[in-house]
Motif scaffolding. Structure first.
Motif, PDB file in Angstrom:
ATOM      1  N   ASP A  89      85.998  40.691  36.677  1.00  0.00           N
ATOM      2  CA  ASP A  89      85.461  41.653  35.998  1.00  0.00           C
ATOM      3  C   ASP A  89      83.832  41.417  36.442  1.00  0.00           C
ATOM      4  OD1 ASP A  89      87.585  42.701  34.735  1.00  0.00           O
ATOM      5  OD2 ASP A  89      87.215  41.229  33.194  1.00  0.00           O
ATOM      6  N   SER A  90      83.060  42.508  35.898  1.00  0.00           N
ATOM      7  CA  SER A  90      81.702  42.507  36.119  1.00  0.00           C
ATOM      8  C   SER A  90      81.035  41.664  35.290  1.00  0.00           C
ATOM      9  CB  SER A  90      81.106  43.904  36.261  1.00  0.00           C
ATOM     10  OG  SER A  90      81.511  44.741  37.081  1.00  0.00           O
ATOM     11  N   TYR A  91      79.958  40.955  35.923  1.00  0.00           N
ATOM     12  CA  TYR A  91      78.920  40.161  34.772  1.00  0.00           C
ATOM     13  C   TYR A  91      77.501  40.134  35.001  1.00  0.00           C
ATOM     14  CZ  TYR A  91      79.230  36.628  38.460  1.00  0.00           C
ATOM     15  OH  TYR A  91      78.992  36.091  39.352  1.00  0.00           O
ATOM     16  N   THR A  92      76.462  39.768  34.433  1.00  0.00           N
ATOM     17  CA  THR A  92      75.527  39.846  34.758  1.00  0.00           C
ATOM     18  C   THR A  92      74.774  38.438  34.896  1.00  0.00           C
ATOM     19  OG1 THR A  92      74.675  39.581  31.968  1.00  0.00           O
ATOM     20  CG2 THR A  92      75.243  41.716  33.050  1.00  0.00           C
ATOM     21  N   ALA A  93      73.563  38.403  35.485  1.00  0.00           N
ATOM     22  CA  ALA A  93      72.912  37.150  35.982  1.00  0.00           C
ATOM     23  C   ALA A  93      71.305  37.571  35.646  1.00  0.00           C
ATOM     24  CB  ALA A  93      73.153  36.933  37.361  1.00  0.00           C
ATOM     25  N   VAL A  94      70.638  36.492  35.303  1.00  0.00           N
ATOM     26  CA  VAL A  94      69.112  36.579  34.881  1.00  0.00           C
ATOM     27  C   VAL A  94      68.311  35.975  35.575  1.00  0.00           C
ATOM     28  CG1 VAL A  94      67.308  36.549  33.179  1.00  0.00           C
ATOM     29  CG2 VAL A  94      69.754  37.257  32.456  1.00  0.00           C
ATOM     30  N   ILE A  95      67.199  36.510  36.592  1.00  0.00           N
ATOM     31  CA  ILE A  95      66.565  35.792  37.564  1.00  0.00           C
ATOM     32  C   ILE A  95      64.867  35.751  36.748  1.00  0.00           C
ATOM     33  CG2 ILE A  95      65.136  35.995  39.689  1.00  0.00           C
ATOM     34  CD1 ILE A  95      67.496  37.497  40.622  1.00  0.00           C
ATOM     35  N   GLU A  96      64.499  34.382  36.658  1.00  0.00           N
ATOM     36  CA  GLU A  96      63.245  34.430  36.074  1.00  0.00           C
ATOM     37  C   GLU A  96      62.049  33.929  37.004  1.00  0.00           C
ATOM     38  OE1 GLU A  96      63.847  31.313  33.085  1.00  0.00           O
ATOM     39  OE2 GLU A  96      65.203  32.591  31.713  1.00  0.00           O
ATOM     40  N   CYS A  97      61.153  34.582  37.048  1.00  0.00           N
ATOM     41  CA  CYS A  97      59.760  34.226  37.728  1.00  0.00           C
ATOM     42  C   CYS A  97      58.658  34.068  36.582  1.00  0.00           C
ATOM     43  CB  CYS A  97      59.524  35.227  38.880  1.00  0.00           C
ATOM     44  SG  CYS A  97      60.802  35.413  40.131  1.00  0.00           S
ATOM     45  N   HIS A  98      57.926  32.843  36.981  1.00  0.00           N
ATOM     46  CA  HIS A  98      56.731  32.754  36.108  1.00  0.00           C
ATOM     47  C   HIS A  98      55.583  31.843  36.505  1.00  0.00           C
ATOM     48  CE1 HIS A  98      58.131  28.418  35.520  1.00  0.00           C
ATOM     49  NE2 HIS A  98      59.201  28.922  35.290  1.00  0.00           N
ATOM     50  N   SER A  99      54.610  31.870  36.106  1.00  0.00           N
ATOM     51  CA  SER A  99      53.391  31.230  36.496  1.00  0.00           C
ATOM     52  C   SER A  99      53.016  30.482  35.343  1.00  0.00           C
ATOM     53  CB  SER A  99      52.486  31.903  36.975  1.00  0.00           C
ATOM     54  OG  SER A  99      51.723  32.852  36.241  1.00  0.00           O
ATOM     55  N   SER A 100      51.827  29.739  35.460  1.00  0.00           N
ATOM     56  CA  SER A 100      51.256  28.920  34.220  1.00  0.00           C
ATOM     57  C   SER A 100      50.686  30.084  33.222  1.00  0.00           C
ATOM     58  CB  SER A 100      50.239  28.069  34.620  1.00  0.00           C
ATOM     59  OG  SER A 100      49.132  28.897  35.377  1.00  0.00           O
ATOM     60  N   GLU A 101      50.664  31.348  33.811  1.00  0.00           N
ATOM     61  CA  GLU A 101      50.017  32.370  32.751  1.00  0.00           C
ATOM     62  C   GLU A 101      50.712  33.677  32.686  1.00  0.00           C
ATOM     63  OE1 GLU A 101      46.088  33.129  33.738  1.00  0.00           O
ATOM     64  OE2 GLU A 101      45.526  30.937  33.953  1.00  0.00           O
ATOM     65  N   ALA A 102      51.935  33.679  33.377  1.00  0.00           N
ATOM     66  CA  ALA A 102      52.776  35.088  33.245  1.00  0.00           C
ATOM     67  C   ALA A 102      54.250  34.402  33.451  1.00  0.00           C
ATOM     68  CB  ALA A 102      52.247  35.888  34.421  1.00  0.00           C
ATOM     69  N   TYR A 103      54.954  35.505  33.163  1.00  0.00           N
ATOM     70  CA  TYR A 103      56.418  35.470  33.056  1.00  0.00           C
ATOM     71  C   TYR A 103      57.256  36.707  33.378  1.00  0.00           C
ATOM     72  CZ  TYR A 103      61.466  34.569  31.210  1.00  0.00           C
ATOM     73  OH  TYR A 103      62.730  34.434  31.045  1.00  0.00           O
ATOM     74  N   CYS A 104      58.184  36.809  34.082  1.00  0.00           N
ATOM     75  CA  CYS A 104      58.901  37.894  34.112  1.00  0.00           C
ATOM     76  C   CYS A 104      60.522  37.760  34.348  1.00  0.00           C
ATOM     77  CB  CYS A 104      58.449  38.755  35.254  1.00  0.00           C
ATOM     78  SG  CYS A 104      59.261  40.391  35.656  1.00  0.00           S
ATOM     79  N   GLU A 105      61.555  38.370  34.013  1.00  0.00           N
ATOM     80  CA  GLU A 105      62.914  38.184  34.169  1.00  0.00           C
ATOM     81  C   GLU A 105      63.525  39.629  34.455  1.00  0.00           C
ATOM     82  OE1 GLU A 105      64.211  36.583  30.593  1.00  0.00           O
ATOM     83  OE2 GLU A 105      65.025  38.549  29.901  1.00  0.00           O
ATOM     84  N   GLU A 106      64.535  39.670  35.237  1.00  0.00           N
ATOM     85  CA  GLU A 106      65.281  40.472  35.734  1.00  0.00           C
ATOM     86  C   GLU A 106      66.869  40.563  35.582  1.00  0.00           C
ATOM     87  OE1 GLU A 106      65.375  44.516  37.172  1.00  0.00           O
ATOM     88  OE2 GLU A 106      63.431  43.292  36.683  1.00  0.00           O
ATOM     89  N   THR A 107      67.401  41.269  35.047  1.00  0.00           N
ATOM     90  CA  THR A 107      68.799  41.279  34.542  1.00  0.00           C
ATOM     91  C   THR A 107      69.394  42.191  35.642  1.00  0.00           C
ATOM     92  OG1 THR A 107      68.648  40.863  32.188  1.00  0.00           O
ATOM     93  CG2 THR A 107      70.957  41.679  33.140  1.00  0.00           C
ATOM     94  N   ILE A 108      70.557  41.570  36.267  1.00  0.00           N
ATOM     95  CA  ILE A 108      71.052  42.044  37.523  1.00  0.00           C
ATOM     96  C   ILE A 108      72.717  42.301  37.217  1.00  0.00           C
ATOM     97  CG2 ILE A 108      69.547  41.676  39.293  1.00  0.00           C
ATOM     98  CD1 ILE A 108      71.182  39.480  40.301  1.00  0.00           C
ATOM     99  N   ASN A 109      73.361  43.256  37.520  1.00  0.00           N
ATOM    100  CA  ASN A 109      74.770  43.366  37.604  1.00  0.00           C
ATOM    101  C   ASN A 109      75.576  42.942  38.841  1.00  0.00           C
ATOM    102  OD1 ASN A 109      74.574  44.823  34.645  1.00  0.00           O
ATOM    103  ND2 ASN A 109      74.111  46.501  35.867  1.00  0.00           N
TER     104      ASN A 109
END
Length: 240
Positions: A89-109
């Motif tokens: 079945d389908s599932y999700t994965a999370v990619i995390e990008c961050h620095s010492s002062e910033a953070y971002c994540e993206e959920t993909i199917n």
């Protein structure tokens, strides 16, 4: 009152500058929201600020592999490759990008790779009759498409051919109907994703000519006709 107004303005300015600074630290992740399992995708993390180190983390979704090259100091962009394993079945994965002062994540199917479950078939028919070929595909039809081919050319729907689909709980049936078959050939059912072709199944159509063929004549039949055809014609003339 003036003192309070000055302090209030000063506080507001500090908060505004802090918010602007945080906005400058924004990280942008560039990768498709939907990917097909088993295929490699390229992505990137971009930091909107100078002189800050940037990092990218492995995905949280099990079965996915994220790779990248050496990350230089004070990097503002990281290019990476992502490949996820196939599951039922389908599932999700999370990619995390961050620095010492910033953070971002993206959920993909992660969508299972489509697969043709129909086996190659051999169809025999007569000239001029219609033939319908079937191609059953297991997968999400929103993330793949099917192309029928004949002699390395894509078959277009029109007066000569009809293309249709029918969904079921186990997948999607794709049909090709040739209204008037004229000659033998191989028809291929191809499944594509955004990365290109992923599966193919051929169907062989054999056409039998329905024209009436002369009955084989033996040598004795030829001699008999030569000897007695004239005799029969002479007898007929005498009777007249």
């Amino acid at each position: 009152m003036e003192y309070c107004s000055i302090m209030l303005c000063f506080t507001w300015c500090i908060l505004a500058l802090s918010a602007a600074d945080r906005a400058a630290d924004k990280i942008v992740i560039d990768i498709p929201n939907n990917i097909t399992a088993g295929e490699e995708y390229s992505g990137s993390c971009t930091l909107k600020k100078d002189d800050v180190d940037l990092y990218v983390e492995s995905t949280e979704g099990s079965g996915c592999n994220l790779t990248h090259g050496n990350i230089p100091q004070n990097a503002q962009k990281i290019d990476f490759n992502l490949t996820c394993d196939s599951k039922n079945d389908s599932y999700t994965a999370v990619i995390e990008c961050h620095s010492s002062e910033a953070y971002c994540e993206e959920t993909i199917n992660v969508i299972p790779k489509p697969k043709i479950t129909t086996k190659p078939t051999n169809v025999t028919t007569m000239v001029g009759l219609p033939v319908t070929l079937s191609c059953h595909v297991k997968g999400d039809p929103n993330h793949y498409w099917v192309g029928w081919m004949y002699r390395d050319s894509i078959i277009q729907e029109g007066e000569q051919n009809a293309i249709s689909t029918a969904r079921s709980t186990r997948g999607t049936h794709h049909y090709l109907t040739i209204h008037t078959v004229k000659e033998s050939g191989k028809y291929k059912c191809n499944v594509y994703t955004i990365k290109g072709p992923v599966h193919q199944v051929p169907h062989h159509v054999t056409v039998k000519n329905d024209k009436t063929k002369p009955t084989p004549v033996s040598l004795m039949d030829v001699i008999y006709k030569l000897l007695f055809s004239d005799f029969s014609s002479e007898e007929g003339s005498k009777r007249q």
